[in-house]
Design an enzyme around this catalytic site. Structure first.
Site, mmCIF file in Angstrom:
data_model
loop_
_atom_site.group_PDB
_atom_site.id
_atom_site.type_symbol
_atom_site.label_atom_id
_atom_site.label_comp_id
_atom_site.label_asym_id
_atom_site.label_seq_id
_atom_site.Cartn_x
_atom_site.Cartn_y
_atom_site.Cartn_z
ATOM 1 N N GLU A 1 -8.053 -3.896 -11.734
ATOM 2 C CA GLU A 1 -6.677 -4.165 -11.346
ATOM 3 C C GLU A 1 -6.688 -4.965 -10.044
ATOM 4 O OE1 GLU A 1 -2.961 -1.474 -10.364
ATOM 5 O OE2 GLU A 1 -4.343 -0.371 -11.642
ATOM 6 N N ASP B 1 3.601 2.389 -2.361
ATOM 7 C CA ASP B 1 2.266 2.573 -1.816
ATOM 8 C C ASP B 1 2.235 3.405 -0.548
ATOM 9 O OD1 ASP B 1 0.477 1.180 -3.609
ATOM 10 O OD2 ASP B 1 1.597 -0.628 -3.061
#
Lengths: 383, 251
Positions: B43, B54
């Protein structure tokens, strides 16, 4: 499409939050149609906030400018700004939903203070996210929040202002979504927030419309309000949206040298904090740093409904820079004995641009907050 | 084929690497090292100024990559070389705004032409902008999330729109290492598996070999991001460090 104003709005959030937004939408629409909820909201606004807020004819300012200026005095609300309307509305909603903890973001600290106040009133624990840069320049509000029993959580990531405080509040919400209510302070964020905040702020426009009709027997030519995220503006605009009245939002032009917070004027459609709206961004879609002397306007996005009102030309959005806002701040002190918040001073500052060519016109300005919190900044600017 | 690569992998670990850290050349080398060390897929994260999904580590990684001058054009020029040189399928993770800014379809076509086989968009729960049709049309996998809060009805919808693999989020929260993974994730993975033949991979919070082991006892793959990036950011030799982190997780 559901949750959109034309092409603006939506729900651009992590999957985890989607059910919470659905729950919020359902609860809000049930509450808003519930007589008991509306009555409780109204009585809190009357007996605790001190509504209706007055409409003041700014006599000497009117003489000075050659137009008739009326001020909607949200600065006289408990806690000193319009933010308390929404904080009370949402805390009632949070209580109805059985949430045990409240979180919020704040820029100038007005929404943080309003939220901390509402939490004290209803006995709920409260965490307010605030950028470290804003903590520095709005120190008095930080102390006030602490006094009210709230925890002020400093956010030093990114530009350390409202944008980053909002991101951090969203991260908290994703983590504690079962127990926590996110009390968003502006007409931004994912659906249903922009609608919900507008409905809780609609009272400003509804009162102002009745008051100005009563006092002048006619509608104003223009309704003017400052726009950061845009909650005070959408609140007052919503009272006049179906009237033949100019709606004018005033964006922060900052240092007028390329560093500003004028998302509608200079931005392009993009996604920040869960909604698609005008956004200050670079060619790669990275969000740009902003600047305004008014912490509450120091934000690269804007509520999606404002983008829609701009795109459909129902409202227009003008610019006032730091220096003009400071001048307006001093002018309103001298001529009316009122210290406006530096945010609201942007709306006052626009009158100098509006007056030429509109001699004798009646204008209504939303004085969204008081300026005590800004005295420090203003004195520093004078040095 | 992402699904195929995960299915045929003996131990499907999918590392996440923030692009442009310390620079794009290093990203290319890290990708090769990860593939050589046996990554089932890789990824590649596009740095974003406001990464709301995040935690602190990937926020910092994003921030540093942007400070170091990351651009989409730079990434696009590196991708064809990287994808041609590795056996692991490459996936791009990006917040929606950079894609929208460059035009959804144009960006996805460009990614596909650069050898990217799938995309993950953490802030697009509702398939707006016709992205679903575009992905099907041009042949790029759209990997979608099932969260701990996702209802059964919605799970059916998400899974039916998903391709490549289903991303089962282990925890309520943002990315970042956690000392323990809630046991409920097992039941959720089984539930998803009853709805689809696609591989189901788990991610968020994973950092130890034991956690990988445990998750792979019921899931088809495990995504590891913050743990890897924390080590990459701390290391004087990010390429070697990446290889080492993966080797350990694969052991």
């Amino acid at each position: 499409m559901k949750g959109y104003f034309g092409e603006f709005g939506g729900q651009y959030v992590p999957e985890t939050l989607l059910p919470a937004l659905q729950e919020l939408e359902n609860e809000f629409s049930a509450a808003w149609n519930d007589r008991e909820f509306r009555d409780e909201f109204s009585s809190c606004l009357r007996d605790y906030v001190g509504r209706p807020s007055p409409l003041t004819h700014a006599r000497r300012l009117s003489e000075h400018l050659g137009i008739e200026v009326w001020l909607k005095r949200e600065d006289l609300n408990h806690t000193g700004s319009h933010k308390i309307n929404n904080a009370i509305g949402q805390i009632l909603l949070a209580r109805r939903m059985g949430k045990q903890r409240i979180i919020a973001e704040t820029g100038a600290g007005q929404h943080g203070v309003a939220t901390a106040t509402a939490c004290a009133l209803f006995g709920l624990p409260c965490a307010v996210y605030m950028g470290t840069r804003d903590i520095e320049r709005q120190h008095m509000n930080v102390e006030r929040m602490r006094l009210l029993g709230a925890e002020v959580v400093p956010v030093s990531s990114g530009s350390a202002t409202l944008k980053d405080a909002t991101s951090e509040a969203i991260r908290d919400w994703v983590t504690n979504v079962d127990t926590t209510y996110y009390l968003l302070g502006s007409a931004v964020g994912p659906h249903p927030y922009p609608t919900l905040v507008r409905e809780f702020q609609r009272i400003i426009g509804e009162e102002a419309r009745m008051q100005i009709l009563e006092k002048t027997d006619s509608l104003p030519r223009a309704v003017i309000a400052c726009v950061g995220g845009g909650s005070n503006a959408i609140g007052i605009f919503s009272g006049f949206i179906n009237d033949p009245v100019e709606l004018i939002g005033v964006e922060a032009y900052g240092d007028a040298n390329g560093s500003h917070g004028a998302s509608i004027h200079f931005g392009s459609p993009g996604v920040l904090h869960g909604a698609r709206s005008y956004l200050l961004q670079d060619l790669d879609g990275q969000v740009l740093d902003t600047h305004s002397i008014a912490a509450g306007l120091d934000y690269p996005g804007v509520g999606p409904e404002h983008s829609f009102l701009s795109a459909t030309r129902r409202a227009r959005y003008e610019l006032v820079d730091d220096r003009q806002a400071l001048e307006a701040f001093r002018l309103l002190n001298r001529l009316e004995g009122i210290a406006p918040a530096l945010e609201s001073a942007h709306a006052i500052g626009f009158l100098e641009q509006y007056a030429p060519g509109h001699e004798g016109a009646t204008v209504l300005v939303n004085l969204s907050g008081r300026g005590d919190k800004d005295l420090h900044t203003v004195f520093q600017e004078e040095l | 084929m992402i699904a195929e690569a995960i299915r045929t992998s003996k131990r499907a670990v999918i590392p996440y690497v923030t692009a442009g850290l310390p620079d794009l050349d290093a990203t290319g080398e890290i990708i090769r090292a990860l593939s050589d060390a046996g990554a089932a897929a890789i990824e590649i994260g596009i740095p974003f100024s406001d990464p709301i999904a995040d935690g602190p580590v990937l926020q910092k990684a994003s921030h540093l990559a942007l400070e170091a001058g990351f651009t989409l054009d730079g990434l696009m020029s590196g991708l064809p070389r990287w994808s041609a040189g590795v056996s692991a399928p490459l996936i791009v993770m990006s917040y929606i705004n950079p894609f929208m800014r460059r035009g959804m379809r144009e960006t996805l076509v460009r990614l596909r032409d650069s050898g990217i086989q799938g995309v993950i968009i953490p802030d697009l729960p509702c398939v707006a902008a016709g992205i679903l049709e575009v992905c099907r049309d041009i042949g790029i996998d759209l990997i979608r999330f099932v969260a701990p809060t996702t209802t059964e009805e919605r799970m059916r919808e998400v899974v039916s729109q998903c391709s490549g693999f289903v991303y089962a989020v282990t925890i309520k929260g943002v990315t970042g290492e956690r000392s323990s993974i809630p046991p409920e994730v097992r039941r959720r993975v089984q539930e998803i598996k009853s709805l689809t033949d696609l591989p189901v991979c788990t991610g968020f919070g994973v950092s130890t070999t034991a956690q990988v082991e445990d998750l792979l006892s019921f899931a088809d793959g495990v995504i590891v991001g913050s743990h890897l990036m924390a080590r990459v950011m701390d290391s004087p030799d990010p390429v070697e460090e990446s290889r080492e982190v993966l080797r350990k997780l694969m052991a």
